[in-house]
Motif scaffolding. Structure first.
Motif, PDB file in Angstrom:
ATOM      1  N   HIS A   1       0.841  -1.203   0.000  1.00 26.84           N
ATOM      2  CA  HIS A   1       0.000   0.000   0.000  1.00 26.84           C
ATOM      3  C   HIS A   1       0.873   1.248   0.000  1.00 26.84           C
ATOM      4  CE1 HIS A   1      -3.718  -2.060   0.290  1.00 26.84           C
ATOM      5  NE2 HIS A   1      -3.556  -2.491   1.510  1.00 26.84           N
ATOM      6  N   ARG A   2       1.927   1.230   0.798  1.00 28.62           N
ATOM      7  CA  ARG A   2       2.800   2.397   0.890  1.00 28.62           C
ATOM      8  C   ARG A   2       3.489   2.699  -0.436  1.00 28.62           C
ATOM      9  NH1 ARG A   2       6.447   2.036   6.396  1.00 28.62           N
ATOM     10  NH2 ARG A   2       4.794   2.200   7.970  1.00 28.62           N
ATOM     11  N   ILE A   3       4.168   1.702  -0.977  1.00 26.72           N
ATOM     12  CA  ILE A   3       4.961   1.987  -2.177  1.00 26.72           C
ATOM     13  C   ILE A   3       4.071   2.264  -3.380  1.00 26.72           C
ATOM     14  CG2 ILE A   3       6.848   0.591  -1.259  1.00 26.72           C
ATOM     15  CD1 ILE A   3       6.262  -1.468  -3.452  1.00 26.72           C
ATOM     16  N   GLY A   4       2.790   1.902  -3.270  1.00 24.53           N
ATOM     17  CA  GLY A   4       1.841   2.217  -4.335  1.00 24.53           C
ATOM     18  C   GLY A   4       1.520   3.693  -4.448  1.00 24.53           C
ATOM     19  N   ARG A   5       2.069   4.520  -3.540  1.00 23.92           N
ATOM     20  CA  ARG A   5       1.901   5.978  -3.661  1.00 23.92           C
ATOM     21  C   ARG A   5       2.725   6.530  -4.821  1.00 23.92           C
ATOM     22  NH1 ARG A   5      -2.452   6.130  -2.029  1.00 23.92           N
ATOM     23  NH2 ARG A   5      -2.228   3.879  -1.919  1.00 23.92           N
ATOM     24  N   THR A   6       3.735   5.761  -5.263  1.00 23.96           N
ATOM     25  CA  THR A   6       4.503   6.178  -6.433  1.00 23.96           C
ATOM     26  C   THR A   6       4.129   5.279  -7.612  1.00 23.96           C
ATOM     27  OG1 THR A   6       6.718   6.677  -7.261  1.00 23.96           O
ATOM     28  CG2 THR A   6       6.483   4.687  -5.916  1.00 23.96           C
ATOM     29  N   ALA A   7       4.657   5.600  -8.778  1.00 18.87           N
ATOM     30  CA  ALA A   7       4.330   4.848  -9.997  1.00 18.87           C
ATOM     31  C   ALA A   7       2.824   4.788 -10.207  1.00 18.87           C
ATOM     32  CB  ALA A   7       4.920   3.438  -9.932  1.00 18.87           C
ATOM     33  N   ARG A   8       2.165   5.931 -10.075  1.00 19.38           N
ATOM     34  CA  ARG A   8       0.716   5.979 -10.185  1.00 19.38           C
ATOM     35  C   ARG A   8       0.269   5.814 -11.628  1.00 19.38           C
ATOM     36  NH1 ARG A   8      -1.691   5.160  -5.576  1.00 19.38           N
ATOM     37  NH2 ARG A   8      -3.441   6.529  -5.996  1.00 19.38           N
ATOM     38  N   ALA A   9      -0.771   4.994 -11.814  1.00 20.85           N
ATOM     39  CA  ALA A   9      -1.436   4.836 -13.113  1.00 20.85           C
ATOM     40  C   ALA A   9      -0.453   4.619 -14.259  1.00 20.85           C
ATOM     41  CB  ALA A   9      -2.320   6.057 -13.402  1.00 20.85           C
TER      42      ALA A   9
END
Length: 450
Positions: A334-342
């Motif tokens: 969940h945390r690292i999903g804040r980067t590399a969006r869409a």
């Protein structure tokens, strides 16, 4: 089997209205993401959908576009779609996205959440609203005061259902659904599927089809992941070094507690960095101001707790740094999903102290992508592993903002994680029946959640 897909078609081929297609083109949406391609046709057909997807994969458009296509525009409402979300930030984010898609339709959407003046919300509702995006507590306040009627709602979305479960909203959700007609279409999105979520799906959804991203999508393989094992006392020095060497400015730093986020932000500012913090003790105005400054780049480092950062969607974020390792592997994703969006790219770096090596080992075993250890590259010896002191990062049972625990460690010590359940295996049915959708629930707690 769960539905998975690879994008091979256009938004026009999905059957969306011309006005929505015009807005999509204007906002640079060229082709649907996998979750959109799989979910939109089902939702347009009126099928209940369970979607398993991380944030940043296009799930908001997956449910918003078919809802906007099917809503009947009437001058003074009524409310036809209800989207329940766990946090204020996510409510605002989802509302903003829907308004972009609805630009030419005349459909009105409002965000309802605690921390904002309820009188202001009364005034917005009186103008005639078709879609409400709400946190459960504040929505119950409005329902009890009869300022929101849900009897004509035809579409219900439970967004980030696992997080609403962790935050203790499950009984509130059941109370809210009591007021919604059984003749509705229900959509549930969740990054994880613990048993409690599946029980809700079984009871409140009818023959739901499950849509899951394929393993490539779930692996977050567009993120360059690495970690450094160092003593606790040296973490701040390495944090500063990583920030100085970053190739993209916008950075989110995750810390375990509210106390640690505040202290880290203060010390980063003392080192000359432009840092700001977001955590549960801030007022709504302070949180909004922090996010505004971060999105504009006035402050390019956001120091955050897990709960406060949920729902943050800033496309420019190039780096995520885990100053504190999360307890559970799923929270790491969940945390690292804040980067590399869409579909973008990004970097995630974790600072692992000796007493956190076992926790990070569980993350290493869960990920399908390599996480590079930086010690050898940087010429830094791996320190001897130590057992975690009893009072550091002491777990607490829920995400309650008011339950604090202070340890004798450097930055304080409460750890705002509840254990996630293991994700389900493949030996399950992809459809779910609704056994008793008309069940009545009496626990209608009229509280406002921040």
């Amino acid at each position: 089997m769960p539905t998975t897909t690879k994008t091979t078609i256009t938004f026009q081929q999905l059957g969306l209205s011309a006005l929505i297609l015009k807005a999509l083109k204007e906002n640079g949406f060229e082709a649907p993401f996998p979750i959109q391609e799989a979910a939109i046709p089902l939702l347009l057909k009126g099928v209940d959908v369970i979607g398993q997807a991380h944030t940043g994969t296009g799930k908001t458009a997956a449910f918003a576009l078919p809802i906007l296509t099917k809503i009947k525009i009437r001058r003074n409402g009524p409310i036809q779609a209800l989207i329940l979300v766990p946090t204020r930030e996510l409510a605002l984010q989802v509302t903003k996205e829907i308004n972009k898609f609805a630009k030419y339709t005349g459909i009105r959407t409002v965000a309802i959440y605690g921390g904002q003046s309820i009188v202001l919300q009364y005034n917005q509702l009186r103008r005639g609203i078709q879609i409400v995006v709400a946190t459960p507590g504040r929505l119950i306040d409005h329902v009890k005061q009869d300022s929101i009627q849900l009897d004509e709602v035809k579409f219900v979305v439970l967004d980030e259902a696992d997080r609403m479960l962790d935050m203790g909203f499950i009984d509130d959700i059941k109370s809210i659904l009591f007021y919604v007609s059984e003749d509705r279409q229900t959509c549930l999105f969740s990054a994880t599927m613990p048993p409690e979520i599946m029980r809700v799906a079984q009871e409140y959804m009818h023959d739901a089809k499950e849509v899951m991203l394929n393993q490539e999508e779930l692996s977050l393989d567009t993120i360059e992941q690495s970690y450094l094992v160092v003593p606790e006392r040296e973490k701040f020095k390495h944090l500063c070094n990583f920030i100085k060497k970053r190739d993209k400015k916008q950075t989110i730093v995750f810390a375990a507690t509210k106390q640690r986020t505040q202290r880290l932000a203060n010390e980063l500012k003392q080192e000359g960095f432009k840092a700001i913090t977001i955590h549960g003790d801030l007022s709504q105005r302070e949180r909004d101001n922090a996010m505004y400054r971060f999105k504009k780049g006035t402050d390019d480092i956001l120091v955050a707790t897990d709960i406060a950062a949920r729902g943050i969607d800033v496309p420019a974020v190039g780096h995520v740094i885990n100053y504190d390792v999360p307890i559970e592997p799923l929270m790491y994703f969940h945390r690292i999903g804040r980067t590399a969006r869409a579909g973008g790219t990004g970097k995630a770096i974790s600072l692992v102290s000796q007493d956190r090596v076992d926790d990070f080992g569980r993350i290493l075993r869960k990920t399908e992508q390599p996480i590079r250890r930086l010690n050898e590259e940087m010429g830094i010896a791996v320190p001897t592993t130590q057992k975690r002191p009893y009072d550091r990062y002491h777990p607490r049972p829920s995400y309650s903002h008011n339950s604090g625990h202070r340890s004798r460690g450097d930055y304080g010590g409460n750890r705002n994680m509840r254990s996630y359940r293991e994700q389900r295996g493949d030996n399950h049915s992809s459809t779910y029946g609704r056994d008793n959708r008309s069940s009545r629930y009496g626990r209608e707690r009229a509280r406002s959640y921040s």
